[in-house]
Design an enzyme around this catalytic site. Structure first.
Site, PDB file in Angstrom:
ATOM      1  N   LYS A  79      84.423  -4.899  27.761  1.00  0.00           N
ATOM      2  CA  LYS A  79      84.749  -3.661  28.483  1.00  0.00           C
ATOM      3  C   LYS A  79      85.869  -2.958  27.706  1.00  0.00           C
ATOM      4  O   LYS A  79      86.787  -3.642  27.209  1.00  0.00           O
ATOM      5  CB  LYS A  79      85.212  -4.031  29.895  1.00  0.00           C
ATOM      6  CG  LYS A  79      85.514  -2.862  30.806  1.00  0.00           C
ATOM      7  CD  LYS A  79      85.911  -3.372  32.185  1.00  0.00           C
ATOM      8  CE  LYS A  79      86.150  -2.252  33.179  1.00  0.00           C
ATOM      9  NZ  LYS A  79      86.494  -2.751  34.523  1.00  0.00           N
ATOM     10  N   SER A 154      83.603  -0.857  38.088  1.00  0.00           N
ATOM     11  CA  SER A 154      83.806  -0.056  36.911  1.00  0.00           C
ATOM     12  C   SER A 154      83.293  -0.688  35.617  1.00  0.00           C
ATOM     13  O   SER A 154      83.206   0.000  34.605  1.00  0.00           O
ATOM     14  CB  SER A 154      85.295   0.255  36.762  1.00  0.00           C
ATOM     15  OG  SER A 154      86.033  -0.939  36.578  1.00  0.00           O
ATOM     16  N   SER A 178      85.118  -4.815  40.380  1.00  0.00           N
ATOM     17  CA  SER A 178      84.487  -4.249  39.184  1.00  0.00           C
ATOM     18  C   SER A 178      83.732  -5.209  38.282  1.00  0.00           C
ATOM     19  O   SER A 178      83.072  -4.763  37.343  1.00  0.00           O
ATOM     20  CB  SER A 178      85.520  -3.509  38.349  1.00  0.00           C
ATOM     21  OG  SER A 178      85.780  -2.280  38.941  1.00  0.00           O
TER      22      SER A 178
END
Ligand code: GLN
Length: 488
Positions: A79, A154, A178
């Site tokens: 990420k 996210s 997330s």
């Protein structure tokens, strides 16, 4: 090559160890899959140079298999919230559009030491604020199961990427869901470890008392492997727990759940849960009973306050954490500013997206002198009550079984106009972060109508990851194995 990308890390490791395939072949299979799917799903913000990655693979092949490196030759995604030395790190924000960090996050250091090959940096909601990966300055990611739907957020880029077979695992971050929610939306396993299990050094802060890094993988065993690599004390993060990672973390055993009590929180099933998700979970609970799990009803009485409490505290922490992006220290600076104050104001107004600005303003408000007691302090007190709920509940059962999200993946654009609608999808995930506990998403099949993945969440006690993973491993055996999504 298609068959390769469907495999788990353990399967690939076996093939590498027995020299049935080379690291170069493994890496090429991922690069081909990226080539094939990326224009549709847009999972990456930055991909590493192909030749550089292939040279790394070649060097590993030349050096020969190393059984001491648990991720030897395994392509991994990150990420874009983790700093990577000499590799652009944006947090999906314009304010960090051209930021090249001078150091690796601790998680990245450990992955590299373990022999992993980093393919690139994955899309996310800006500064990890969101539940759909639509708040990215680089454009949204699409769900590989159906391109009209969001992958969750996210860590949506990471989830979409693993689900589409672009990489074998990814590391995401979970502040209020997330990792677990995008894992559920994309049909993956997603583990949020106990707060403090994994170093936050180099994890760009959103809400420091919640943020935790963890893996998104195809299987529970892979999640255990990834955790064993990234977890453990780090002197560079004072909130990182000193306790070493269990040496038997990877000893997961099959079998029934005799003697294991699973608590179902009654508040989670009362209202708001989509019928399709409720039905899948009901079926799953019956299947759990068939393997001798004892099901008990428990109560988490402060559930209704979780979202408000989470958002007040997370925004407060964010407003303070994001202070450092001022147009001076990192990345973007507005060129048109005529004086110092204008430089701050314009750099932040033009550099941050709408959602991030909304949260900075609300966070500043709840911390301001006149409102601190009414909002921040009150929320901090409710946080303790929520934590107490879990302590109580976990004294009556070994683990808690919960939905991850009220629905399966929702349509792109469906919730972007109304931030509150977006916040509400976090009802089942945020309380865990408020309490600091570990939780794992296990995919349990496709929804009857939506034909999109449904996940459940297994929640354990503080630092109880070993048992949590072991139980998740047993539960995984009673779920149907999902195929690669059609887009892949
Ligand atoms: N959706 C939640 C939020 O927007 C959680 C995000 C996260 O875990 N990073 O705050």
């Amino acid at each position: 090559m298609q068959e390769l990308v469907q495999k788990s890390i353990f399967e690939i490791k076996e093939l590498l160890a027995t020299k049935k395939i080379s690291v170069q072949e493994v890496v090429l299979s991922c690069l081909e899959q990226i080539e094939k799917t990326e224009s549709n799903i847009h999972a990456f913000i930055t991909l590493r140079d192909k030749d550089e990655v292939l040279t790394e693979a070649k060097d590993l092949d030349k050096a020969g298999y190393n059984s001491e490196k648990p991720l030897w030759g395994i392509p991994i995604g990150l990420k874009d919230v983790f700093t990577t030395k000499d590799l652009r790190t944006t947090c999906a924000s314009k304010i960090l559009e051209n930021f090249i960090p001078p150091y690796d996050a601790e998680v990245v250091v450990r992955l590299k030491q373990a022999g992993a090959i980093i393919l690139g940096k994955q899309n996310m909601d800006e500064f990890a604020m969101g539940s759909s990966t639509e708040n990215s300055a680089f454009g949204p990611t699409k769900n590989p199961w159906n391109l009209e739907y969001v992958p969750g957020g996210s860590s949506g880029g990471s989830a979409a990427s693993v689900a589409a077979g672009q990489c074998f695992a990814a590391i995401g971050s979970d502040t209020g869901g997330s990792i677990r929610q995008p894992a559920a939306f994309c049909g993956l396993v997603g583990l949020k470890p106990t707060y403090g299990r994994v170093s936050r050094f180099g994890l760009i802060a959103y809400a420091s008392s919640f943020d935790q890094a963890g893996p998104l993988t195809k299987t529970v065993q892979d999640a255990a492997l990834m955790l064993s690599v990234i977890a453990g004390a780090d002197p560079k993060d004072s909130t990182c727990i000193q306790q070493p990672v269990e040496s038997d973390l990877l000893n997961l055993t099959l079998g029934d759940l005799k003697g294991i009590k699973i608590g179902l929180p009654k508040e989670y099933f009362e209202k708001g849960l989509d019928a399709e998700v409720a039905q899948s979970i009901e079926q799953f609970v019956q299947d759990m009973q068939k393997i001798k799990a004892e099901i008990v009803e428990i109560s988490l009485p402060h559930t209704e306050y979780a979202i408000a409490t989470y958002y007040i505290l997370a925004m407060a922490e964010a407003s303070s954490n994001l202070e450092r992006f001022d147009g001076v220290k990192y990345g973007f600076r507005a060129k048109q500013a005529r004086n110092l104050e204008e430089m701050y104001v314009l750099s932040r107004s033009l550099g941050f997206g709408d959602e991030v600005q909304r949260r900075i303003m609300l966070g500043t408000y709840v911390l301001s002198a006149g409102y601190y007691d009414a909002y921040y302090k009150k929320a901090a007190q409710v946080r303790r009550l929520i934590k107490n709920d879990f302590d109580q509940a976990l004294s009556k059962c070994d683990f808690i079984l919960a939905p991850v999200s009220p629905t399966t993946a929702f349509k792109a654009g469906e919730r972007t106009q109304d931030p509150l609608q977006m916040y509400l999808v976090d009802i089942y995930t945020t309380s865990l972060n408020l309490a600091g506990l570990p939780g794992i998403t296990i995919p349990i099949g496709l929804g009857q109508n939506s034909k999109l993945p449904v996940g459940v969440q297994l929640i354990g006690n503080w630092l109880d990851e070993k048992r949590l993973l072991d139980t998740a491993f047993k539960l995984e055996q009673i779920t149907e194995k999902l195929p690669l999504p059609s887009i892949a």
